[in-house]
Design a protein around this motif. Sequence first.
Motif, short mmCIF file in Angstrom:
data_model
loop_
_atom_site.label_atom_id
_atom_site.label_comp_id
_atom_site.label_asym_id
_atom_site.label_seq_id
_atom_site.Cartn_x
_atom_site.Cartn_y
_atom_site.Cartn_z
N VAL A 264 0.23 13.00 41.87
CA VAL A 264 1.10 13.76 40.96
C VAL A 264 2.49 13.91 41.57
CG1 VAL A 264 1.46 16.00 39.86
CG2 VAL A 264 -0.83 14.99 39.92
N VAL A 265 2.57 14.17 42.86
CA VAL A 265 3.85 14.32 43.54
C VAL A 265 4.67 13.04 43.46
CG1 VAL A 265 4.90 14.54 45.83
CG2 VAL A 265 3.19 16.21 45.07
N CYS B 166 4.48 10.67 41.23
CA CYS B 166 4.91 10.49 39.84
C CYS B 166 6.08 11.42 39.51
CB CYS B 166 3.74 10.75 38.89
SG CYS B 166 2.45 9.50 38.95
N LEU B 167 6.00 12.66 39.96
CA LEU B 167 7.06 13.63 39.69
C LEU B 167 8.38 13.22 40.34
CD1 LEU B 167 5.21 17.07 39.97
CD2 LEU B 167 6.19 16.05 37.91
N ALA C 150 9.81 10.40 38.35
CA ALA C 150 10.30 10.91 37.06
C ALA C 150 11.60 11.68 37.24
CB ALA C 150 9.24 11.80 36.42
N GLU C 151 11.68 12.45 38.31
CA GLU C 151 12.89 13.26 38.54
C GLU C 151 14.09 12.38 38.86
OE1 GLU C 151 13.80 16.13 38.08
OE2 GLU C 151 12.04 17.43 37.94
N LEU D 290 12.95 18.57 46.44
CA LEU D 290 11.63 18.48 45.81
C LEU D 290 10.61 17.90 46.77
CD1 LEU D 290 12.14 17.30 42.12
CD2 LEU D 290 11.50 19.57 42.95
N PHE E 36 7.40 19.91 47.79
CA PHE E 36 6.08 19.34 47.49
C PHE E 36 5.26 19.16 48.76
CE2 PHE E 36 7.74 17.08 43.42
CZ PHE E 36 7.67 18.29 42.74
N TYR F 25 -0.87 20.79 38.28
CA TYR F 25 -0.23 20.94 36.96
C TYR F 25 0.90 21.96 36.99
CZ TYR F 25 -2.62 25.40 35.91
OH TYR F 25 -3.04 26.71 35.91
N VAL G 280 4.04 20.23 37.89
CA VAL G 280 4.54 19.48 36.73
C VAL G 280 5.31 20.41 35.80
CG1 VAL G 280 3.88 18.12 34.71
CG2 VAL G 280 2.63 17.83 36.87
N CYS H 180 8.70 21.43 37.28
CA CYS H 180 9.74 20.40 37.14
C CYS H 180 10.23 20.30 35.70
CB CYS H 180 9.21 19.05 37.60
SG CYS H 180 9.01 18.90 39.39
N CYS H 181 9.31 20.36 34.77
CA CYS H 181 9.67 20.19 33.35
C CYS H 181 10.47 21.36 32.80
CB CYS H 181 8.41 19.99 32.51
SG CYS H 181 7.55 18.43 32.84
#
Length: 416
Positions: free
Chosen positions: A27-28, A30-31, A34-35, A118, A122, A134, A137, A140-141
Amino acid sequence: MKMYYNKYFSKQFLFSLVFNPNNMSFVVCCLLLAEIVVNIIVIQHVKYTEIDWVAYMQEVEGVLNGTFDYTYLKGDTGPLVYPAGFIYIYAALYYVTNHGQNIRRAQYIFAFLYIALLYLVFRIYMKSKKVPPYVLVLTCCSSYRIHSIFVLRLFNDPVAMVLFYASVNLFLNSKWSLASLLYSMAVSVKMNILLFAPAILLTYLTCLGLKGTLIQLTICASVQVLLGIPFILTNPMAYIHGAFNLGRVFLYEWTVNWRFLSEDIFTNSYFHIGLLALHMTLLLFFYSSALIYLRSYATLISIQKKVRRQLSDCTEKLNMDTASQLFLLPLFTANLIGIACSRSLHYQFYVWYYHSLPYLLWCTRFTSIGRLCILGIIEMCWNTFPSTSLSSLTLHLCHIIILLGIARNRPNLKVE
């Protein structure tokens, strides 16, 4: 192939990616990817808003032109009020951005700082295994204001927080001297980092003893002196008063947390003294639990050092995960207390504690829904511009609820 499919595409595995703190790495990654994309989109398509960048460049330009007396260092927003570390960092940015004119380049530098922060945050969450993936996530969102503080405003608060979180990672790795060095550098960029100081001092005393504490404090003090030498030799009183002015009065028009008060009360010295007294009282209230946590932290890291070779990898990792939790809670609680008792909060100050809020909430007994609601309400308060009496009162209420939740979950032990 079927075995591979059953392992990584099963409901159980996907569920663990969302809810299991032990499976946070995917997840980290991917984040972070994405960031990177999000920051590029924001820089390219959202209008930059000038607030303090020009003033920063003017203040730095004065130093580069040979003025080392803080009395004469000013910008459009007023006199220079930051320590020497700020000057060195923004002097570098001054040259890299063509004397501050290349805003787009500055934005990409701050986007890099955001990704670095980040990563550091993280890494702390991955090490502590306290918060489910989650939540990161959602954090960040929902961080519109945080993205804005970095890449659309170019404030110095993010620079200080990157250095601070780097120091926290080093503290968790028991790299004491290097951690102290980076911590002091963060203070040299902005003084809000001192809000963490009570917990760090207590950590020094419990883990390193008096002699070790004096060594670390010497490192911290030496950084401040070395960075400030040109200004101290020129006009020491002007430097100390300008860079470390604890009595500075903030402008009422920018306050996020005290809008429900009249301006007369907001600027009243007795009100400031009352907040300081409340700050000290709350630190004393949480002192016993912090000492218990940090004594346990010191014991665990001592055991980990002594019997590392005898312990299995699994056991060692479990111990250090527990140890990191015992260090982080007092650290983030001390900062929250300082923020809750602050004489004023401006919008860029949100980054001071935004990334620690999930950790603090997951150290309470609140339900997951309740925790997420508090995070959402705090986000709404910080995105209300200009602030209102309702948004300010609500923000204070959220801070109080979090502190009560942490207090309720304190260990029932007596400190000898």
